[in-house]
Design a protein around this motif. Structure first.
Motif, PDB file in Angstrom:
ATOM      1  N   UNK A 289      37.520  36.576 -29.398  1.00 24.08           N
ATOM      2  CA  UNK A 289      37.371  37.087 -30.891  1.00 24.08           C
ATOM      3  C   UNK A 289      38.948  37.161 -31.399  1.00 24.08           C
ATOM      4  N   UNK A 290      39.591  37.638 -30.632  1.00 20.76           N
ATOM      5  CA  UNK A 290      41.009  37.758 -31.106  1.00 20.76           C
ATOM      6  C   UNK A 290      41.711  36.257 -31.557  1.00 20.76           C
TER       7      UNK A 290
ATOM      8  N   UNK B  62      29.776  38.121 -30.676  1.00 23.46           N
ATOM      9  CA  UNK B  62      30.677  37.910 -29.683  1.00 23.46           C
ATOM     10  C   UNK B  62      30.437  36.810 -28.597  1.00 23.46           C
ATOM     11  N   UNK B  63      29.180  36.739 -28.280  1.00 27.94           N
ATOM     12  CA  UNK B  63      28.841  35.778 -27.421  1.00 27.94           C
ATOM     13  C   UNK B  63      29.157  34.197 -27.981  1.00 27.94           C
ATOM     14  N   UNK B  64      28.886  34.253 -29.342  1.00 26.05           N
ATOM     15  CA  UNK B  64      29.361  32.805 -30.016  1.00 26.05           C
ATOM     16  C   UNK B  64      30.693  32.577 -29.902  1.00 26.05           C
TER      17      UNK B  64
ATOM     18  N   UNK C 112      24.039  36.494 -34.249  1.00 24.37           N
ATOM     19  CA  UNK C 112      24.604  35.418 -35.325  1.00 24.37           C
ATOM     20  C   UNK C 112      23.576  34.775 -35.831  1.00 24.37           C
ATOM     21  N   UNK C 113      23.598  34.627 -37.392  1.00 17.01           N
ATOM     22  CA  UNK C 113      22.596  33.907 -38.187  1.00 17.01           C
ATOM     23  C   UNK C 113      22.787  32.477 -37.977  1.00 17.01           C
TER      24      UNK C 113
ATOM     25  N   UNK D 131      32.617  29.130 -28.136  1.00 20.83           N
ATOM     26  CA  UNK D 131      33.491  28.340 -29.008  1.00 20.83           C
ATOM     27  C   UNK D 131      35.023  28.469 -28.479  1.00 20.83           C
ATOM     28  N   UNK D 132      35.523  29.630 -27.937  1.00 18.37           N
ATOM     29  CA  UNK D 132      36.797  29.792 -27.192  1.00 18.37           C
ATOM     30  C   UNK D 132      36.711  28.868 -26.113  1.00 18.37           C
ATOM     31  N   UNK D 133      35.631  29.249 -25.256  1.00 19.39           N
ATOM     32  CA  UNK D 133      35.743  28.465 -24.035  1.00 19.39           C
ATOM     33  C   UNK D 133      35.502  26.985 -24.281  1.00 19.39           C
TER      34      UNK D 133
END
Length: 89
Positions: free
Chosen positions: A42-43, A3-5, A65-66, A9-11
């Protein structure tokens, strides 16, 4: 975390004025577990077909996240978002 990822990316997309565009709507079986501060990111990324679930319909928001997941997400972002913008110019 995953969720942080999504938020990062959205920011980035927002700050670079990169429209994510609408794709297919996506709901995750564990959507209620996504932190309130990450739900919109996420959405947006799921609808733009940038971020995917973990294969069983869940998102696993708190999971780390891997490197492979990050690489796949960045590749889809470049191909689906950046690449489409360049071809539409």
């Amino acid at each position: 975390t995953r969720e942080q990822l999504a938020v990062i990316l959205a920011n980035y997309a927002r700050s670079a004025q990169i429209p994510l565009g609408a794709g297919g709507a996506s709901t995750f079986t564990d959507g209620a577990q996504i932190s309130p501060w990450a739900r919109e990111a996420v959405r947006l990324l799921a609808e733009a077909n940038i971020i995917k679930g973990t294969g069983n319909g869940s998102f696993s928001p708190g999971k780390a996240a891997t490197r492979a997941e990050v690489a796949a997400l960045l590749s889809r972002f470049e191909k689906n978002i950046i690449g489409q913008q360049q071809t539409s110019r």
